[in-house]
Design a protein around this motif. Sequence first.
Motif, PDB file in Angstrom:
ATOM      1  N   SER A   5       2.100  -5.325 -12.773  1.00 39.74           N
ATOM      2  CA  SER A   5       1.062  -4.288 -12.764  1.00 39.74           C
ATOM      3  C   SER A   5       1.533  -3.044 -13.534  1.00 39.74           C
ATOM      4  O   SER A   5       0.723  -2.367 -14.172  1.00 39.74           O
ATOM      5  CB  SER A   5       0.645  -3.926 -11.337  1.00 39.74           C
ATOM      6  OG  SER A   5       1.666  -3.255 -10.664  1.00 39.74           O
ATOM      7  N   GLU A  36       2.995  -2.578   3.384  1.00 38.40           N
ATOM      8  CA  GLU A  36       2.037  -3.010   2.347  1.00 38.40           C
ATOM      9  C   GLU A  36       1.166  -1.846   1.854  1.00 38.40           C
ATOM     10  O   GLU A  36       0.936  -1.707   0.652  1.00 38.40           O
ATOM     11  CB  GLU A  36       1.137  -4.142   2.864  1.00 38.40           C
ATOM     12  CG  GLU A  36       1.851  -5.476   3.056  1.00 38.40           C
ATOM     13  CD  GLU A  36       2.792  -5.523   4.264  1.00 38.40           C
ATOM     14  OE1 GLU A  36       2.625  -4.695   5.197  1.00 38.40           O
ATOM     15  OE2 GLU A  36       3.684  -6.378   4.276  1.00 38.40           O
ATOM     16  N   THR A  37       0.681  -1.009   2.782  1.00 40.95           N
ATOM     17  CA  THR A  37      -0.173   0.106   2.338  1.00 40.95           C
ATOM     18  C   THR A  37       0.654   1.111   1.543  1.00 40.95           C
ATOM     19  O   THR A  37       0.187   1.684   0.552  1.00 40.95           O
ATOM     20  CB  THR A  37      -0.874   0.827   3.515  1.00 40.95           C
ATOM     21  OG1 THR A  37       0.117   1.397   4.386  1.00 40.95           O
ATOM     22  CG2 THR A  37      -1.773  -0.114   4.298  1.00 40.95           C
ATOM     23  N   GLN A  53       3.381   0.432  -0.214  1.00 42.47           N
ATOM     24  CA  GLN A  53       3.679  -0.170  -1.517  1.00 42.47           C
ATOM     25  C   GLN A  53       2.496   0.025  -2.476  1.00 42.47           C
ATOM     26  O   GLN A  53       2.667   0.412  -3.629  1.00 42.47           O
ATOM     27  CB  GLN A  53       3.947  -1.670  -1.339  1.00 42.47           C
ATOM     28  CG  GLN A  53       4.317  -2.378  -2.634  1.00 42.47           C
ATOM     29  CD  GLN A  53       4.637  -3.849  -2.394  1.00 42.47           C
ATOM     30  OE1 GLN A  53       3.914  -4.557  -1.691  1.00 42.47           O
ATOM     31  NE2 GLN A  53       5.725  -4.307  -2.952  1.00 42.47           N
ATOM     32  N   LYS A  54       1.283  -0.201  -1.943  1.00 44.70           N
ATOM     33  CA  LYS A  54       0.081  -0.091  -2.757  1.00 44.70           C
ATOM     34  C   LYS A  54      -0.123   1.352  -3.227  1.00 44.70           C
ATOM     35  O   LYS A  54      -0.411   1.613  -4.394  1.00 44.70           O
ATOM     36  CB  LYS A  54      -1.120  -0.555  -1.927  1.00 44.70           C
ATOM     37  CG  LYS A  54      -2.433  -0.625  -2.668  1.00 44.70           C
ATOM     38  CD  LYS A  54      -3.478  -1.356  -1.835  1.00 44.70           C
ATOM     39  CE  LYS A  54      -4.785  -1.557  -2.567  1.00 44.70           C
ATOM     40  NZ  LYS A  54      -5.594  -0.363  -2.723  1.00 44.70           N
ATOM     41  N   ARG A  55       0.047   2.299  -2.287  1.00 50.48           N
ATOM     42  CA  ARG A  55      -0.174   3.706  -2.665  1.00 50.48           C
ATOM     43  C   ARG A  55       0.877   4.196  -3.655  1.00 50.48           C
ATOM     44  O   ARG A  55       0.577   4.947  -4.587  1.00 50.48           O
ATOM     45  CB  ARG A  55      -0.215   4.580  -1.414  1.00 50.48           C
ATOM     46  CG  ARG A  55      -1.481   4.329  -0.597  1.00 50.48           C
ATOM     47  CD  ARG A  55      -1.825   5.456   0.338  1.00 50.48           C
ATOM     48  NE  ARG A  55      -0.813   5.719   1.328  1.00 50.48           N
ATOM     49  CZ  ARG A  55      -0.141   6.857   1.434  1.00 50.48           C
ATOM     50  NH1 ARG A  55      -0.378   7.840   0.584  1.00 50.48           N
ATOM     51  NH2 ARG A  55       0.751   7.021   2.385  1.00 50.48           N
ATOM     52  N   LEU A  69       2.479   2.387  -5.822  1.00 51.54           N
ATOM     53  CA  LEU A  69       2.156   1.787  -7.127  1.00 51.54           C
ATOM     54  C   LEU A  69       1.000   2.522  -7.795  1.00 51.54           C
ATOM     55  O   LEU A  69       1.116   3.015  -8.923  1.00 51.54           O
ATOM     56  CB  LEU A  69       1.758   0.318  -6.948  1.00 51.54           C
ATOM     57  CG  LEU A  69       2.854  -0.743  -7.053  1.00 51.54           C
ATOM     58  CD1 LEU A  69       2.308  -2.097  -6.619  1.00 51.54           C
ATOM     59  CD2 LEU A  69       3.425  -0.850  -8.457  1.00 51.54           C
ATOM     60  N   GLU A  70      -0.119   2.588  -7.071  1.00 50.43           N
ATOM     61  CA  GLU A  70      -1.345   3.099  -7.683  1.00 50.43           C
ATOM     62  C   GLU A  70      -1.309   4.600  -7.951  1.00 50.43           C
ATOM     63  O   GLU A  70      -1.779   5.065  -8.983  1.00 50.43           O
ATOM     64  CB  GLU A  70      -2.544   2.763  -6.790  1.00 50.43           C
ATOM     65  CG  GLU A  70      -2.792   1.267  -6.748  1.00 50.43           C
ATOM     66  CD  GLU A  70      -3.941   0.871  -5.825  1.00 50.43           C
ATOM     67  OE1 GLU A  70      -4.574   1.767  -5.225  1.00 50.43           O
ATOM     68  OE2 GLU A  70      -4.204  -0.344  -5.700  1.00 50.43           O
TER      69      GLU A  70
END
Length: 218
Positions: free
Chosen positions: A13, A169-170, A172-174, A176-177
């Motif tokens: 990504s 997981e949340t 990691q997502k935040r 990244l994004e």
Amino acid sequence: MKKLAVFVSGSGSNLQAIIDQIKIGEIPATISCVISNKKDAYALERARKNGIQAIYISRRDFPSSLEYEKYLVNFLKSQKIDYIVLAGFLYIFSEYFVEEFRNKIINIHPSLLPAFGGKGMYGINVHKSVLEYGMKVTGATVHFVDVVPDGGPIILQKAIYVREDDTPETLQKRVLEEIEWKIYPLAIKLLCEDKIEVVGRKVIIKDKEILKKVGIEI
Ligand code: GRF
């Protein structure tokens, strides 16, 4: 125009974020090749979809790490690569490789280094450890690669607050994004525009104004 080689092992990504910024002319570079040590890395698919040379080459194809790295050095030099971008590449280069490309290899790590870096600190493990420690802030770090894993001079860092209901997981997502996809392309832009100077461990960014784009004010 600088020539980049991007090393990947996973979903890619970050690679995608870099490709997108190159496409819109934000980064004065071309990606000459994407190299993966995992055959089924989705990042290779992303490279192919964008017409970029996608190469699978693993340490296992060579009798030793040195042989593997020598092959890579020769290949990268033959392609006249200016910068090596590690984007989720699960392999630690030896001193030999790092010295061949001093201050030419960069990496992104999903924590505020030197916290939560080094051996075993990759992927979701980083975010689990951050939550287990009870951190109130976390973030990501773009840094030059030297012999100490996750230990080279820091180029950019950005932080976010950890929420009480965050899971690995949340988080990691935040990270990244909200951080990685923004600061990594920007760091590469600065590098390719020759706006980064390294003085020992200190990295000087010559264009402070542009950092505001990603919410960094220094
Ligand atoms: C990212 O979290 C990056 O910081 C780390 O590996 C992950 C790669 O993710 N080095 P992706 O393959 O770019 O989606």
